[in-house]
Design a protein around this motif. Structure first.
Motif, PDB file in Angstrom:
ATOM      1  N   ILE A 150     127.284  -7.885  55.419  1.00  0.00           N
ATOM      2  CA  ILE A 150     126.871  -8.587  56.425  1.00  0.00           C
ATOM      3  C   ILE A 150     125.937  -7.724  57.352  1.00  0.00           C
ATOM      4  CG2 ILE A 150     127.532  -9.791  58.517  1.00  0.00           C
ATOM      5  CD1 ILE A 150     130.297 -10.283  57.080  1.00  0.00           C
ATOM      6  N   LEU A 151     124.955  -8.459  58.129  1.00  0.00           N
ATOM      7  CA  LEU A 151     124.090  -7.624  58.911  1.00  0.00           C
ATOM      8  C   LEU A 151     124.079  -8.467  60.132  1.00  0.00           C
ATOM      9  CD1 LEU A 151     121.759  -5.598  59.420  1.00  0.00           C
ATOM     10  CD2 LEU A 151     120.062  -7.354  58.930  1.00  0.00           C
ATOM     11  N   ILE A 152     124.630  -7.783  61.045  1.00  0.00           N
ATOM     12  CA  ILE A 152     124.424  -8.210  62.637  1.00  0.00           C
ATOM     13  C   ILE A 152     123.277  -7.938  62.961  1.00  0.00           C
ATOM     14  CG2 ILE A 152     125.764  -8.628  64.622  1.00  0.00           C
ATOM     15  CD1 ILE A 152     128.246  -7.940  63.138  1.00  0.00           C
ATOM     16  N   LYS A 153     122.428  -8.846  63.390  1.00  0.00           N
ATOM     17  CA  LYS A 153     120.910  -8.395  63.822  1.00  0.00           C
ATOM     18  C   LYS A 153     120.703  -8.790  65.266  1.00  0.00           C
ATOM     19  CE  LYS A 153     116.687  -8.815  61.785  1.00  0.00           C
ATOM     20  NZ  LYS A 153     116.392  -7.679  61.489  1.00  0.00           N
ATOM     21  N   ASN A 154     120.013  -8.081  65.989  1.00  0.00           N
ATOM     22  CA  ASN A 154     119.109  -8.400  67.310  1.00  0.00           C
ATOM     23  C   ASN A 154     120.357  -8.180  68.429  1.00  0.00           C
ATOM     24  OD1 ASN A 154     116.943  -8.907  65.827  1.00  0.00           O
ATOM     25  ND2 ASN A 154     117.512 -11.215  65.677  1.00  0.00           N
ATOM     26  N   GLY A 155     121.402  -7.704  68.290  1.00  0.00           N
ATOM     27  CA  GLY A 155     122.661  -7.824  69.379  1.00  0.00           C
ATOM     28  C   GLY A 155     122.453  -6.722  70.132  1.00  0.00           C
ATOM     29  N   LYS A 156     123.246  -6.392  71.249  1.00  0.00           N
ATOM     30  CA  LYS A 156     123.276  -5.035  71.833  1.00  0.00           C
ATOM     31  C   LYS A 156     124.799  -4.852  71.564  1.00  0.00           C
ATOM     32  CE  LYS A 156     121.612  -5.137  76.065  1.00  0.00           C
ATOM     33  NZ  LYS A 156     120.425  -3.877  75.946  1.00  0.00           N
ATOM     34  N   ILE A 157     124.881  -3.387  71.034  1.00  0.00           N
ATOM     35  CA  ILE A 157     126.044  -2.711  70.823  1.00  0.00           C
ATOM     36  C   ILE A 157     126.708  -2.178  72.008  1.00  0.00           C
ATOM     37  CG2 ILE A 157     127.287  -0.714  69.686  1.00  0.00           C
ATOM     38  CD1 ILE A 157     125.350  -1.031  67.416  1.00  0.00           C
ATOM     39  N   VAL A 158     127.892  -2.464  72.196  1.00  0.00           N
ATOM     40  CA  VAL A 158     128.649  -2.079  73.352  1.00  0.00           C
ATOM     41  C   VAL A 158     129.881  -0.921  72.832  1.00  0.00           C
ATOM     42  CG1 VAL A 158     129.701  -2.507  75.569  1.00  0.00           C
ATOM     43  CG2 VAL A 158     128.110  -3.989  74.859  1.00  0.00           C
ATOM     44  N   CYS A 191     117.938   0.120  63.780  1.00  0.00           N
ATOM     45  CA  CYS A 191     116.833  -0.834  63.797  1.00  0.00           C
ATOM     46  C   CYS A 191     116.183  -0.768  62.617  1.00  0.00           C
ATOM     47  CB  CYS A 191     116.012  -0.656  64.828  1.00  0.00           C
ATOM     48  SG  CYS A 191     116.842  -0.999  66.374  1.00  0.00           S
ATOM     49  N   ASN A 192     115.567  -1.938  62.076  1.00  0.00           N
ATOM     50  CA  ASN A 192     114.781  -1.932  60.814  1.00  0.00           C
ATOM     51  C   ASN A 192     115.459  -1.370  59.552  1.00  0.00           C
ATOM     52  OD1 ASN A 192     112.707  -2.923  62.297  1.00  0.00           O
ATOM     53  ND2 ASN A 192     112.236  -0.678  63.037  1.00  0.00           N
ATOM     54  N   ASP A 221     120.276  -1.219  71.814  1.00  0.00           N
ATOM     55  CA  ASP A 221     120.145  -2.574  71.016  1.00  0.00           C
ATOM     56  C   ASP A 221     120.139  -1.814  69.765  1.00  0.00           C
ATOM     57  OD1 ASP A 221     119.575  -4.284  73.014  1.00  0.00           O
ATOM     58  OD2 ASP A 221     117.658  -3.517  73.256  1.00  0.00           O
ATOM     59  N   SER A 222     120.773  -2.523  68.616  1.00  0.00           N
ATOM     60  CA  SER A 222     120.773  -2.070  67.467  1.00  0.00           C
ATOM     61  C   SER A 222     121.329  -3.062  66.564  1.00  0.00           C
ATOM     62  CB  SER A 222     121.551  -0.708  67.189  1.00  0.00           C
ATOM     63  OG  SER A 222     121.663  -0.194  66.156  1.00  0.00           O
ATOM     64  N   ASP A 223     121.069  -2.957  65.117  1.00  0.00           N
ATOM     65  CA  ASP A 223     121.597  -3.903  64.362  1.00  0.00           C
ATOM     66  C   ASP A 223     122.852  -3.165  63.483  1.00  0.00           C
ATOM     67  OD1 ASP A 223     119.483  -5.441  64.843  1.00  0.00           O
ATOM     68  OD2 ASP A 223     118.376  -5.018  62.972  1.00  0.00           O
ATOM     69  N   VAL A 224     123.853  -3.750  62.883  1.00  0.00           N
ATOM     70  CA  VAL A 224     124.794  -3.245  62.186  1.00  0.00           C
ATOM     71  C   VAL A 224     124.921  -3.765  60.878  1.00  0.00           C
ATOM     72  CG1 VAL A 224     127.364  -2.931  62.463  1.00  0.00           C
ATOM     73  CG2 VAL A 224     126.050  -3.120  64.503  1.00  0.00           C
TER      74      VAL A 224
END
Ligand code: URP
Ligand code: ZN
Ligand code: ZN
Ligand code: ZN
Length: 540
Positions: A22-30, A52-53, A37-40
């Motif tokens: 699973i890729l969680i995209k365009n979110g803000k990690i807290v 990112c990327n 801002d980063s993807d997971v």
């Protein structure tokens, strides 16, 4: 081992991928320390990449988290699922309770094993494991109640720590005749915890005074639910917090026990740790904070920690509203909700300024019929309220939406601090490479109104009824499995695992060495935990 005549079929990788990757995209990690801002990227239940990327394999499911916050799933350090208590069994069992937890964004619970006086701690532990194992939808750990004291109890505590992944014990200063222990028993249990590198937890109320107040109130004809809070005023809670802090400060262990002298050995720290559960009043919170400050002044750090509840910050005892017997009885828990309407904001500010560290639900739910056991005598109303489902939303609404603390502090008090104290960080409690993919994708623009009619808990009442919450879990991942998917609940019964909690939490014991753990039960989990700890460095 696969049977020769019936070989296990392997699912081709490309078909597995949508579930495992699973890729969680365009979110803000807290995380508790920062927001960015980063993807997971997640594979097989573990966070594999953060950035990112990212270059990811084809066939990966992509979750778009635009305008949303990607936070560690909540850890509820205080639940009582299917607890036998006061002549009733709490109605949220390990299935319904963990299902509801996930619906609200909580991905791990720590439940209390409560042996009756004289019952073997080990037997009670095994009983709880059996109850939980095929039902839990999310991971769970256990605290053990110490309700009496003997050499055998001490031996069992050691076995639980060394072989069964336990690192915390709860002692009751209230519930006289049922769970309550004396001061010397409390002191002995603190000392044993320190020897083991475990964390003593206390339910802080002066049970003797509650007992005397109760006799007086019943004699004077006060037998309704309002008598419950009258029998246990704030100072009765504050006194017990003060006593627990004092007793924990008195614990002194010497490295060389055969050469017992009054001089301390280098490296020995006076005092045992202490975790005060369900701090419910302003006065009790102030007393706890005062002791923390004193320890910081003396030692440069403190081993005292305080938890408050979603119930305490989300509502209060409003006698104008609680006029019907059943409504009032549904709000009965110990220590009680306070009548002072400033209590919730006061406690929220204590959470904001690190005078309190964690938030639990103390979920112990009893239906109307069960609460009715106390008609005519408030001492027989089974104590407990809901919260396992709504804790995250309530704290978000009251803490973040109202501007008392930021999302990072929200993560600290709903997840990270519990993970650190109970020594499962960074496996749990953060979004980082190597951590379990227990994640909540939080939609701060989503809205819901809390109601018993729509909640997922088994209980027929909700103490937060009608509260509007601005912020909802849009996706909840439990060990990499999407269990809330665009707001839809899709849990799997038995998917959760037991999470052993190793002793000598660094966060609590300040860099004391982790003891070698001889493992029988839960061995795989403890080994995995140790390996994880070596691989993962905490976020800078
Ligand atoms: O009223 C409460 N808190 N019920 C659960 C048992 C406890 O003391 O935590
Ligand atoms: Zn054993
Ligand atoms: Zn308690
Ligand atoms: Zn409790």
């Amino acid at each position: 081992m696969a049977n020769q005549s019936n070989p296990v079929k392997k699912v081709p990788i490309h078909l597995q991928s949508s579930q495992n990757r699973i890729l969680i995209k365009n979110g803000k990690i807290v995380n508790a320390d920062k927001m960015y801002d980063s993807d997971v990227y997640i594979e097989d239940g573990i966070i594999k990449m953060v950035g990112c990327n990212l270059i990811i394999p084809g066939g990966t499911r992509v979750i778009d988290a635009s305008s949303m916050l990607v936070m560690p799933g909540g850890i509820d350090p205080h639940t009582h699922l299917e607890l036998e208590f006061m002549g009733a069994v709490s109605v949220d069992d390990f299935y319904q309770g963990t299902k509801a937890a996930i619906a609200g964004g909580t991905t791990m619970i720590i439940d209390f094993v409560l042996p009756s006086k004289g019952e073997s701690l080990l037997d009670a532990y095994h009983k709880w494991r059996t109850r939980a194992t095929n039902k839990v939808c999310c991971d769970y750990a256990l605290h053990i109640g110490v309700t009496s004291w003997s050499d055998e109890v001490k031996r069992e505590m050691e076995e639980l720590c060394k072989l069964h992944g336990i690192n915390s014990f709860k002692m009751f200063m209230a519930y006289k005749g049922v769970f309550m222990v004396t001061d010397s028993e409390l002191y002995n249990s603190f000392e044993a915890c320190k020897e083991l590198g475990a964390i003593p937890m206390v339910h802080a109320e002066n049970g003797d005074i509650v007992f005397e107040n109760t006799k007086r109130l019943l004699k004077s004809g006060i037998n309704g639910p309002d008598g419950h809070a009258l029998s246990r005023p704030e100072e009765v809670e504050a006194e017990a917090v003060n006593r627990a802090c004092t007793l924990s400060n008195q614990v002194q262990l010497y490295s060389d026990k055969n050469n017992f002298s009054m001089s301390r050995c280098p490296g020995d720290q006076v005092g045992s740790p202490l975790y005060v559960v369900h701090v419910m009043s302003k006065t009790a919170a102030e007393v706890l904070a005062k002791h923390r400050v004193e320890q910081i002044k003396q030692n440069g750090n403190t081993k005292i920690f305080g938890e408050t509840l979603a119930a305490a910050v989300g509502t209060h005892w409003d006698e104008n509203k609680l006029t019907c017997w059943h409504d009032a009885a549904a709000h009965v828990l110990s220590p009680p909700l306070r009548a002072d309407p400033d209590t919730p904001n006061f406690l929220l500010n204590m959470l904001a300024s690190d005078k309190l560290q964690t938030t639990g639900s103390d979920n112990a739910t009893f239906n109307k019929e069960q609460k009715s056991l106390g008609k005519g005598d408030f001492t027989k109303i089974p104590n407990g309220v809901n919260g396992v489902e709504d804790r995250m939303s309530v704290i978000w609404e009251k803490g973040v939406v109202s501007g008392i603390f930021d999302p990072c502090r929200f993560v600290a008090i709903t997840s990270t601090n519990a993970a650190k104290i109970f020594n499962i960080y960074p496996r749990k409690g953060c979004i980082d490479v190597g951590s379990d993919a227990d994640i909540v994708v939080w939609n701060p623009k989503g809205k819901r109104i809390i109601s018993a009619k729509t909640h997922h808990q088994a209980v027929d009442y909700n103490i937060f009824e009608g509260m509007e919450c601005n912020g909802i879990p849009e996706y909840v991942l439990v060990g990499g499995r999407v269990c809330v998917d665009e707001g839809q609940l899709k849990v799997v019964q038995g998917h959760g695992k037991y999470v052993p909690t190793p002793t000598h939490s660094e966060f609590v014991y300040n860099n004391e060495k982790v003891s070698e753990i001889e493992v029988i039960d839960g061995s795989k989990d403890i080994k995995e935990l140790k390996e994880l700890k070596l691989q993962i460095s905490p976020p800078s």
